[in-house]
Design a protein around this motif. Structure first.
Motif, PDB file in Angstrom:
ATOM      1  N   UNK A   1       0.770  -1.141  -0.104  1.00 47.99           N
ATOM      2  CA  UNK A   1       0.077  -0.117   0.130  1.00 47.99           C
ATOM      3  C   UNK A   1       0.936   1.378  -0.100  1.00 47.99           C
ATOM      4  N   UNK A   2       0.371   2.101  -0.727  1.00 45.43           N
ATOM      5  CA  UNK A   2       1.372   3.597  -0.794  1.00 45.43           C
ATOM      6  C   UNK A   2       1.377   4.206   0.648  1.00 45.43           C
ATOM      7  N   UNK A   3       0.259   3.979   1.407  1.00 47.21           N
ATOM      8  CA  UNK A   3       0.178   4.411   2.664  1.00 47.21           C
ATOM      9  C   UNK A   3      -0.532   3.513   3.796  1.00 47.21           C
ATOM     10  N   UNK A   4      -0.869   4.058   4.997  1.00 44.87           N
ATOM     11  CA  UNK A   4      -1.419   3.079   6.016  1.00 44.87           C
ATOM     12  C   UNK A   4      -2.593   3.792   6.670  1.00 44.87           C
ATOM     13  N   UNK A   5      -3.698   3.369   6.647  1.00 46.87           N
ATOM     14  CA  UNK A   5      -4.791   3.721   7.353  1.00 46.87           C
ATOM     15  C   UNK A   5      -5.538   2.597   8.305  1.00 46.87           C
ATOM     16  N   UNK A   6      -6.011   3.302   9.531  1.00 43.95           N
ATOM     17  CA  UNK A   6      -6.657   2.153  10.356  1.00 43.95           C
ATOM     18  C   UNK A   6      -7.934   1.389   9.649  1.00 43.95           C
ATOM     19  N   UNK A   7      -8.508   2.203   8.964  1.00 43.10           N
ATOM     20  CA  UNK A   7      -9.534   1.533   8.234  1.00 43.10           C
ATOM     21  C   UNK A   7      -9.396   0.562   7.182  1.00 43.10           C
ATOM     22  N   UNK A   8      -8.066   0.417   6.806  1.00 42.02           N
ATOM     23  CA  UNK A   8      -7.711  -0.550   5.988  1.00 42.02           C
ATOM     24  C   UNK A   8      -7.697  -2.072   6.437  1.00 42.02           C
TER      25      UNK A   8
ATOM     26  N   UNK B   1      -5.631  -8.563   1.895  1.00 42.39           N
ATOM     27  CA  UNK B   1      -5.285  -7.322   2.904  1.00 42.39           C
ATOM     28  C   UNK B   1      -4.478  -7.910   3.975  1.00 42.39           C
ATOM     29  N   UNK B   2      -4.409  -9.221   4.518  1.00 42.85           N
ATOM     30  CA  UNK B   2      -3.647  -9.762   5.625  1.00 42.85           C
ATOM     31  C   UNK B   2      -2.197  -9.740   5.252  1.00 42.85           C
ATOM     32  N   UNK B   3      -1.915 -10.177   3.930  1.00 45.48           N
ATOM     33  CA  UNK B   3      -0.718 -10.037   3.404  1.00 45.48           C
ATOM     34  C   UNK B   3      -0.163  -8.656   3.396  1.00 45.48           C
ATOM     35  N   UNK B   4      -0.739  -7.848   2.940  1.00 48.42           N
ATOM     36  CA  UNK B   4      -0.337  -6.012   3.080  1.00 48.42           C
ATOM     37  C   UNK B   4      -0.111  -5.768   4.447  1.00 48.42           C
ATOM     38  N   UNK B   5      -0.896  -6.451   5.283  1.00 50.54           N
ATOM     39  CA  UNK B   5      -0.673  -5.772   7.010  1.00 50.54           C
ATOM     40  C   UNK B   5       0.600  -6.582   7.412  1.00 50.54           C
ATOM     41  N   UNK B   6       0.983  -7.854   6.879  1.00 47.52           N
ATOM     42  CA  UNK B   6       2.123  -8.244   7.312  1.00 47.52           C
ATOM     43  C   UNK B   6       3.549  -7.391   6.718  1.00 47.52           C
ATOM     44  N   UNK B   7       3.159  -6.916   5.621  1.00 39.13           N
ATOM     45  CA  UNK B   7       4.135  -6.151   4.822  1.00 39.13           C
ATOM     46  C   UNK B   7       4.304  -4.908   5.854  1.00 39.13           C
ATOM     47  N   UNK B   8       3.289  -4.279   6.214  1.00 36.91           N
ATOM     48  CA  UNK B   8       3.540  -2.887   7.011  1.00 36.91           C
ATOM     49  C   UNK B   8       4.023  -3.303   8.207  1.00 36.91           C
ATOM     50  N   UNK B   9       3.857  -4.191   8.856  1.00 41.77           N
ATOM     51  CA  UNK B   9       4.338  -4.709  10.283  1.00 41.77           C
ATOM     52  C   UNK B   9       5.771  -4.996   9.871  1.00 41.77           C
ATOM     53  N   UNK B  10       6.094  -5.501   9.093  1.00 42.99           N
ATOM     54  CA  UNK B  10       7.366  -6.016   8.628  1.00 42.99           C
ATOM     55  C   UNK B  10       8.532  -4.745   8.549  1.00 42.99           C
ATOM     56  N   UNK B  11       7.893  -3.785   7.903  1.00 49.16           N
ATOM     57  CA  UNK B  11       8.489  -2.608   7.659  1.00 49.16           C
ATOM     58  C   UNK B  11       8.768  -1.579   9.107  1.00 49.16           C
ATOM     59  N   UNK B  12       7.863  -1.668   9.780  1.00 50.10           N
ATOM     60  CA  UNK B  12       8.031  -1.269  11.238  1.00 50.10           C
ATOM     61  C   UNK B  12       9.187  -2.251  12.019  1.00 50.10           C
ATOM     62  N   UNK B  13       9.164  -3.430  12.039  1.00 50.24           N
ATOM     63  CA  UNK B  13      10.175  -4.351  12.822  1.00 50.24           C
ATOM     64  C   UNK B  13      11.441  -4.031  12.077  1.00 50.24           C
ATOM     65  N   UNK B  14      11.559  -3.585  11.040  1.00 54.91           N
ATOM     66  CA  UNK B  14      12.951  -3.525  10.083  1.00 54.91           C
ATOM     67  C   UNK B  14      13.746  -2.447  10.635  1.00 54.91           C
TER      68      UNK B  14
ATOM     69  N   UNK C   1       4.879 -15.771  -2.703  1.00 60.30           N
ATOM     70  CA  UNK C   1       5.384 -14.316  -2.582  1.00 60.30           C
ATOM     71  C   UNK C   1       5.523 -13.852  -1.346  1.00 60.30           C
ATOM     72  N   UNK C   2       4.778 -13.864  -0.318  1.00 66.12           N
ATOM     73  CA  UNK C   2       4.701 -13.419   0.902  1.00 66.12           C
ATOM     74  C   UNK C   2       6.036 -13.949   1.688  1.00 66.12           C
ATOM     75  N   UNK C   3       6.111 -15.209   1.677  1.00 69.14           N
ATOM     76  CA  UNK C   3       7.131 -15.918   2.111  1.00 69.14           C
ATOM     77  C   UNK C   3       8.636 -15.598   1.693  1.00 69.14           C
TER      78      UNK C   3
END
Length: 312
Positions: free
Chosen positions: A91-98, A138-151, A184-186
């Motif tokens: 996603x290009x950005x992050x929103x709670x509703x996503x 949507x779950x996969x995109x959430x994992x990507x966003x979370x991974x960016x945080x953990x990084x 892909x996600x793995x």
């Protein structure tokens, strides 16, 4: 000794030292030398859209690359390239509703407290299986966003992935998860974000678990597949992940999984992190500036949306 602090992740007093020592980076001069090399290398990559990664970002990449500078270069290149190869996952950005749609189907979080071996535990509890493929994406995109945080925020010596399927029909889940998208996600997690997965635990008493294992064997490396452990109940799971770091619904002393997830969402949608994520979203590649032989050598055969690429 430096003691790490984060808003939602906890660390042992010696986590930073242990994480560095685990990859032979406990000496400050060794780290600085390696980071200088990485910084200089990044600036010379003509196909990188971003050339000013923070030293914290580079250090965490170096640690997940087992302290090897050349491997860290490959990991940085791959992550930038995957953002070009797999645009649907970013996603290009992050929103709670996503991510509100996920609340009906699952509770999940990276647990705040590390194990004694400094492993970070990711716990997923599926509560319903009547979801669509769009929910999976949507779950996969959430994992990507979370991974960016953990990084940029986490230090650990590896990850433990725990998947609780006791409340759902495994065959329904297998039917919704296509091997290509799961691969892909793995790949993105292990080769892009460099997550060192030490253990995978599946909790279920279902006789259909073989269908799930067959799916995982299609997408996991043989090394990772061998790290899967099955549990018919929580008793054997506790032998790997101690009760005291688990949420209350797993008979632990930690806050509930739902509460932990809410705290993660709040941090991921904070103004500070959204700004950071939007910046990192642009850290992709311009493939027209990369020698085609290098692209073919490193990425042909990798899962991804190659139709989105224009390689001269």
């Amino acid at each position: 000794m430096v003691v790490l602090k984060d808003k939602i992740l906890n660390f042992h007093p010696d986590t930073l030292y242990v994480a560095r020592k685990d990859v032979n980076l406990e000496k400050e001069e060794r780290i600085e030398e390696a980071l200088d090399i990485l910084e200089g290398w990044v600036k010379k990559q003509t196909h990188f859209a971003k050339k000013d990664f923070s030293r914290d970002y580079l250090e965490r990449t170096l640690i997940t690359a087992k302290g090897l500078v050349e491997r860290a270069k490959v990991r940085i290149d791959k992550l930038c390239t995957f953002k070009t190869l797999m645009p649907d996952l970013y996603p290009s950005s992050v929103s709670r509703t996503d991510y509100e749609v996920l609340e009906k189907y699952l509770n999940h979080a990276h647990l705040p407290t590390l194990t004694k071996d400094h492993y970070r535990v990711y716990l997923l509890q599926l509560n319903a299986d009547d979801f669509s493929s769009s929910v999976v994406n949507t779950y996969y995109r959430y994992i990507v966003v979370t991974s960016e945080y953990l990084k940029i925020h986490d230090y650990n010596c590896g990850f433990i992935v725990a998947l609780d399927f006791r409340n759902i029909n495994i065959l329904n889940v297998v039917a919704k998860c296509t091997p290509m998208e799961l691969r892909q996600i793995v790949t993105l997690m292990t080769e892009g974000y460099s997550m060192r997965i030490k253990q995978i635990h599946i909790i279920t008493a279902s006789k259909m678990v073989d269908a799930l294992l067959a799916l995982f064997r299609q997408v996991l490396s043989s090394k990772l597949a061998k790290r899967i452990t099955l549990h018919k109940n929580l008793d054997t799971f506790y032998e790997y992940v101690p009760k005291d770091i688990l949420p209350i619904e797993y008979n632990g002393t930690e806050r509930s999984l739902k509460k932990l997830n809410e705290e993660f969402i709040a941090e991921l949608t904070s103004e500070e992190f959204v700004k950071y994520f939007e910046e990192m979203y642009k850290a992709n590649t311009d493939e027209s500036c990369r020698p085609s032989d290098k692209f073919n050598e490193q990425y042909v055969g990798m899962p991804g949306s190659f139709r989105a690429l224009s390689v001269d």
